[in-house]
Write an enzyme that holds these catalytic residues in place. Structure first.
Site, PDB file in Angstrom:
ATOM      1  CB  ILE A 152      -0.276  59.945 -37.887  1.00  0.00           C
ATOM      2  CG1 ILE A 152      -1.755  60.332 -38.584  1.00  0.00           C
ATOM      3  CG2 ILE A 152      -0.471  59.738 -36.893  1.00  0.00           C
ATOM      4  CD1 ILE A 152      -3.205  59.192 -38.436  1.00  0.00           C
ATOM      5  CG  ASP A 171       8.489  54.343 -41.741  1.00  0.00           C
ATOM      6  OD1 ASP A 171       7.462  54.729 -41.712  1.00  0.00           O
ATOM      7  OD2 ASP A 171       8.899  53.988 -43.257  1.00  0.00           O
ATOM      8  CB  THR A 203       2.374  50.869 -38.738  1.00  0.00           C
ATOM      9  OG1 THR A 203       2.109  49.371 -38.134  1.00  0.00           O
ATOM     10  CG2 THR A 203       3.866  50.591 -38.035  1.00  0.00           C
ATOM     11  CB  CYS A 230      -3.802  56.254 -32.013  1.00  0.00           C
ATOM     12  SG  CYS A 230      -4.118  57.077 -30.441  1.00  0.00           S
ATOM     13  NE  ARG A 232      -7.422  51.127 -39.516  1.00  0.00           N
ATOM     14  CZ  ARG A 232      -8.375  51.832 -39.550  1.00  0.00           C
ATOM     15  NH1 ARG A 232      -7.659  52.582 -38.248  1.00  0.00           N
ATOM     16  NH2 ARG A 232      -8.396  52.871 -39.887  1.00  0.00           N
ATOM     17  CG  ASP A 256      -9.134  56.128 -31.415  1.00  0.00           C
ATOM     18  OD1 ASP A 256      -9.669  55.861 -30.178  1.00  0.00           O
ATOM     19  OD2 ASP A 256      -8.475  56.027 -32.309  1.00  0.00           O
ATOM     20  CD  GLU A 261     -11.941  49.266 -34.160  1.00  0.00           C
ATOM     21  OE1 GLU A 261     -13.076  50.355 -34.629  1.00  0.00           O
ATOM     22  OE2 GLU A 261     -10.597  49.707 -34.115  1.00  0.00           O
ATOM     23  CG  HIS A 280     -11.183  54.054 -34.551  1.00  0.00           C
ATOM     24  ND1 HIS A 280     -11.747  52.077 -35.769  1.00  0.00           N
ATOM     25  CD2 HIS A 280     -10.643  54.917 -35.195  1.00  0.00           C
ATOM     26  CE1 HIS A 280     -10.628  52.687 -36.492  1.00  0.00           C
ATOM     27  NE2 HIS A 280     -10.349  54.393 -36.380  1.00  0.00           N
ATOM     28  CG  LEU A 281     -13.425  58.763 -30.012  1.00  0.00           C
ATOM     29  CD1 LEU A 281     -13.676  58.990 -28.530  1.00  0.00           C
ATOM     30  CD2 LEU A 281     -14.262  59.085 -30.933  1.00  0.00           C
ATOM     31  CB  ALA A 283     -10.573  60.379 -37.852  1.00  0.00           C
TER      32      ALA A 283
HETATM   33  N1  LIG Z   1      -7.314  56.023 -35.038  1.00  0.00           N
HETATM   34  C1  LIG Z   1      -7.807  56.410 -36.370  1.00  0.00           C
HETATM   35  O1  LIG Z   1      -9.386  57.169 -36.012  1.00  0.00           O
HETATM   36  C2  LIG Z   1      -6.723  56.693 -37.332  1.00  0.00           C
HETATM   37  C3  LIG Z   1      -6.527  55.926 -37.346  1.00  0.00           C
HETATM   38  N2  LIG Z   1      -5.289  55.672 -38.359  1.00  0.00           N
HETATM   39  C4  LIG Z   1      -4.250  54.725 -38.749  1.00  0.00           C
HETATM   40  O2  LIG Z   1      -3.040  55.712 -38.720  1.00  0.00           O
HETATM   41  C5  LIG Z   1      -1.955  54.930 -39.064  1.00  0.00           C
HETATM   42  C6  LIG Z   1      -0.892  55.692 -39.801  1.00  0.00           C
HETATM   43  O3  LIG Z   1      -1.765  56.962 -40.782  1.00  0.00           O
HETATM   44  P1  LIG Z   1      -0.893  57.644 -41.541  1.00  0.00           P
HETATM   45  O4  LIG Z   1       0.198  58.325 -40.660  1.00  0.00           O
HETATM   46  O5  LIG Z   1      -1.620  58.339 -42.363  1.00  0.00           O
HETATM   47  O6  LIG Z   1      -0.850  56.813 -42.656  1.00  0.00           O
HETATM   48  P2  LIG Z   1       1.003  56.845 -43.718  1.00  0.00           P
HETATM   49  O7  LIG Z   1       1.392  55.596 -44.565  1.00  0.00           O
HETATM   50  O8  LIG Z   1       1.619  58.318 -43.962  1.00  0.00           O
HETATM   51  O9  LIG Z   1       2.407  56.320 -42.621  1.00  0.00           O
HETATM   52  C7  LIG Z   1       2.475  54.355 -42.136  1.00  0.00           C
HETATM   53  C8  LIG Z   1       3.687  54.622 -42.407  1.00  0.00           C
HETATM   54  O10 LIG Z   1       4.456  53.439 -41.745  1.00  0.00           O
HETATM   55  C9  LIG Z   1       5.300  52.984 -42.289  1.00  0.00           C
HETATM   56  N3  LIG Z   1       5.408  51.472 -42.069  1.00  0.00           N
HETATM   57  C10 LIG Z   1       4.696  50.222 -42.541  1.00  0.00           C
HETATM   58  N4  LIG Z   1       5.539  49.280 -42.513  1.00  0.00           N
HETATM   59  C11 LIG Z   1       6.397  49.744 -40.957  1.00  0.00           C
HETATM   60  C12 LIG Z   1       6.636  48.828 -39.874  1.00  0.00           C
HETATM   61  N5  LIG Z   1       7.050  47.950 -40.283  1.00  0.00           N
HETATM   62  N6  LIG Z   1       7.609  49.398 -38.946  1.00  0.00           N
HETATM   63  C13 LIG Z   1       7.652  51.100 -38.854  1.00  0.00           C
HETATM   64  N7  LIG Z   1       6.981  51.938 -39.697  1.00  0.00           N
HETATM   65  C14 LIG Z   1       6.240  51.098 -40.637  1.00  0.00           C
HETATM   66  C15 LIG Z   1       4.962  53.002 -43.130  1.00  0.00           C
HETATM   67  O11 LIG Z   1       6.549  53.336 -43.840  1.00  0.00           O
HETATM   68  C16 LIG Z   1       4.626  54.738 -43.479  1.00  0.00           C
HETATM   69  O12 LIG Z   1       5.049  55.641 -43.389  1.00  0.00           O
HETATM   70  C17 LIG Z   1      -2.803  54.076 -40.371  1.00  0.00           C
HETATM   71  O13 LIG Z   1      -2.950  52.895 -39.681  1.00  0.00           O
HETATM   72  C18 LIG Z   1      -3.914  54.604 -40.314  1.00  0.00           C
HETATM   73  O14 LIG Z   1      -4.635  53.581 -41.096  1.00  0.00           O
HETATM   74  C19 LIG Z   1      -5.333  57.096 -39.401  1.00  0.00           C
HETATM   75  C20 LIG Z   1      -6.369  57.706 -39.449  1.00  0.00           C
HETATM   76  C21 LIG Z   1      -7.117  57.892 -38.264  1.00  0.00           C
HETATM   77  O1  LIG Z   2     -13.192  57.245 -40.117  1.00  0.00           O
HETATM   78  C1  LIG Z   2     -13.111  56.925 -39.011  1.00  0.00           C
HETATM   79  O2  LIG Z   2     -13.326  57.954 -37.876  1.00  0.00           O
HETATM   80  C2  LIG Z   2     -12.146  56.522 -38.569  1.00  0.00           C
HETATM   81  C3  LIG Z   2     -10.515  56.927 -39.082  1.00  0.00           C
HETATM   82  C4  LIG Z   2      -9.502  56.144 -39.693  1.00  0.00           C
HETATM   83  O3  LIG Z   2      -9.550  55.166 -38.455  1.00  0.00           O
HETATM   84  C5  LIG Z   2      -8.977  56.134 -40.580  1.00  0.00           C
HETATM   85  O4  LIG Z   2      -8.974  57.423 -41.261  1.00  0.00           O
HETATM   86  O5  LIG Z   2      -7.557  55.603 -40.767  1.00  0.00           O
END
Ligand SMILES: NC(=O)C1=CN([C@@H]2O[C@H](COP(=O)(O)OP(=O)(O)OC[C@H]3O[C@@H](n4cnc5c(N)ncnc54)[C@H](O)[C@@H]3O)[C@@H](O)[C@H]2O)C=CC1
Ligand SMILES: O=C(O)CCC(=O)C(=O)O
Length: 529
Positions: A152, A171, A203, A230, A232, A256, A261, A280-281, A283
């Site tokens: 992301i 990162d 992250t 957006c 965690r 978000d 929550e 938490h929208l 996704a």
């Molecule tokens: N708001 C929502 O509905 C959604 C939230 N998320 C959340 O978004 C976040 C990112 O998701 P993705 O990009 O798919 O994950 P990803 O695993 O592709 O990327 C996470 C990155 O954070 C880096 N990281 C770890 N520790 C770190 C630190 N101390 N400082 C800087 N970078 C660090 C990792 O090296 C990795 O490259 C996750 O927490 C995921 O759960 C994902 C989808 C939907």
């Molecule tokens: O299912 C959802 O709406 C939450 C998505 C999310 O936070 C995630 O995929 O990490």
């Protein structure tokens, strides 16, 4: 017939292939509490969830037929992975399907923040035509700090460039080469805090990222920063953020996600006019919900039918014959990987594992996976496991190189993990299983040592001068840190040396900082195993 329970709202189109499968019966029961779910889960072979259902130890224990838990999304923090692994329940997720959607939500939040859109909307529909209170800022020529350049974060950076923003990115796995390819500037957390106009975090929530932006960071932050989360809840300290807004350090925030929550009605974000929120929208788009549901349904079908699958986030079984030889080394292997990752202070681009002695004639791939998991998990958290670690390393341009030698410098077996960084710096940790003594670290960089890898340790680099041990011991004593054991390693008298102390509890950053002020002491880091 396999029975699949869908316990959160998941797109019908996405689970169509499960509903169409002749050997599967799908039932939807949403909004169940833990007890209600535990009471019925025993009938089902698979459980499909989003983020609302908490799949706890109790639910896993009651799921006597459960083979797989599918998470339609990325984060698996609502699933007890350890409890699943313990029972052989495979947990899968859909890591790619909601990347773009969440990136776009982040952008929507950033723009809404820059132009006060939710606040202006609320006033306008309330009958007040107020054109004075909502003076915004442009994104063009502003600096955006991106913490976490995974799926992301990278997409956010790409779009921000199109808006004419300058990107500072941090990162632990971002190398200079990759940063250049993505046309972002490789930065430290501190650079971002001090220089960004907007900051967005992407992250996972890990012990390292929890409250990574808190009071000390707000104290030195560029005045007027706008912050978006957006990812965690908990990555940014909510209480400290509200204080920083009230003190005029932070101009606004868009969240978000929340530490808890849904947030309580009296949560300070909800009454602060400078904070905009969504429930938490990230996704929640038609496309993402279909994508993640399709991905996860496909995987669930494979698992139920005993076909090969990908995206498992917990541990698959290892063949018994391989297990017998390798299993004793899994724990030390993972610890060596983690130790090395915690001591390396730059982005790693190669993990070199050398097996010597007894291990040189076995298929060591399962053990290599534990080592790579140990290296990556320090930064990537619970999303890394021995199934996906090789893929995660590859996707971050990290080479895994394995060498073997039958001779092992006097040990029956020796595992040496060397992390190489983009500047050709190397961090080396070697370990072994000693008959009767268990796991030992026997070398750190060029220094021979003899340390049990466990608990909280402080790794100190210093010059070999009389009185060093005393001054370190005194300082730790003054800070109520009890030393359980201590080892010193040096090559020549009076030259470079290391000290490794095992202590009884986690060490505050401030104590490590105090250590580095001691004469002849070069660095002090905490390592937790
Ligand atoms: N708001 C929502 O509905 C959604 C939230 N998320 C959340 O978004 C976040 C990112 O998701 P993705 O990009 O798919 O994950 P990803 O695993 O592709 O990327 C996470 C990155 O954070 C880096 N990281 C770890 N520790 C770190 C630190 N101390 N400082 C800087 N970078 C660090 C990792 O090296 C990795 O490259 C996750 O927490 C995921 O759960 C994902 C989808 C939907
Ligand atoms: O299912 C959802 O709406 C939450 C998505 C999310 O936070 C995630 O995929 O990490």
């Amino acid at each position: 017939m396999f029975k699949v329970l869908v316990s959160d709202p998941i797109s019908d189109l996405g689970i169509q292939q499960l509903m169409d499968a002749a050997d599967v019966q799908v039932e939807k029961k949403t909004g169940l509490g833990e007890d209600e779910l535990a009471a019925i889960i025993g009938e089902y072979d698979a459980l499909l969830v989003r983020s609302q259902t908490r799949v706890t130890e109790k639910i896993m224990a009651a799921g006597t037929k459960l083979k797989v838990v599918g998470r339609a999304g990325v984060g698996v923090d609502n699933i007890d992975l350890e409890a699943a692994t313990k029972r052989g329940i495979i947990v899968i997720n859909a890591p790619d399907g909601n990347t773009i959607t969440t990136c776009e939500h982040t952008f929507a939040m950033m723009m809404a923040l820059a132009r006060h859109i939710p606040q202006a909307y609320a006033k306008t529909v309330g009958g007040v035509w107020d054109r004075k209170s909502f003076l915004g800022v442009e994104l063009r020529n502003k600096t955006l700090g991106v913490m976490g350049m995974g799926r992301i974060g990278s997409e956010v950076a790409k779009r921000a460039k199109a808006f004419g923003m300058n990107i500072l990115a941090f990162d632990p796995f971002l190398t200079q080469e990759r940063a250049e390819k993505m046309e972002v500037k490789l930065a430290s957390v501190d650079d971002i805090i001090r220089n960004a106009d907007f900051m967005t975090v992407h992250t996972p929530l890990t012990p390292e990222t929890r409250h990574m932006i808190s009071r000390p960071q707000f104290e030195v932050m560029k005045k007027g920063m706008r912050i978006i989360n957006c990812a965690r809840g908990g990555i940014i300290d909510e209480v400290a953020l509200v204080e920083a807004i009230n003190e005029g350090i932070v101009a606004g925030a868009a969240f978000d996600v929340f530490e808890i929550e849904p947030p309580q009605i009296d949560h300070p974000f909800l009454s602060n006019p400078k904070v905009i929120v969504t429930p938490h929208l990230g996704a929640s788009t038609v496309e993402a919900q279909e994508n993640v549901a399709i991905d996860v349904s496909e995987e669930v079908l494979h698992i139920l039918r005993n076909e090969p699958f990908k995206n498992a986030v917990n541990m698959p079984p290892v063949a018994a014959s391989v297990m017998n030889r390798l299993q004793p080394y899994f724990s030390i292997g993972e610890k060596l990987g983690s130790f090395a990752a915690q001591s390396a202070n730059q982005a790693v681009n190669e993990i070199h594992v050398d097996y010597a002695g007894d291990l040189s004639d076995v298929d060591t791939l399962p053990l290599t996976r534990y080592i790579v998991k140990g290296v990556l998990a320090h930064h990537l958290g619970s999303g890394v496991n021995i199934v996906n670690c090789m893929h995660l390393a590859k996707s971050r341009d990290i080479n895994v190189v394995v060498t073997k030698a039958s001779k092992s410098k006097g040990f029956t077996n020796l595992l040496t993990v060397t992390l190489k960084t983009q500047n050709n710096e190397e961090t080396l940790v070697a370990g072994t299983l000693l008959n009767g003594y268990g796991e030992r670290i026997v070398q750190i960089d060029k220094f021979p040592v003899d340390v049990a890898p466990e608990g909280h340790q402080i790794l100190i680099s210093h010059n070999d001068k009389p009185g060093m041990i005393g001054s370190v011991g005194t300082l730790l004593g003054q800070n109520d840190v009890n030393i359980a054991s201590m080892q010193v390693g040096r090559k020549i008298i009076g030259g470079e040396a290391i000290m490794i102390l095992t202590v009884d509890k986690a060490v505050q950053k401030d104590v490590l900082n105090q250590l580095t002020t001691l004469p002849e002491l070069n660095s002090a880091i905490e390592i937790t195993l």
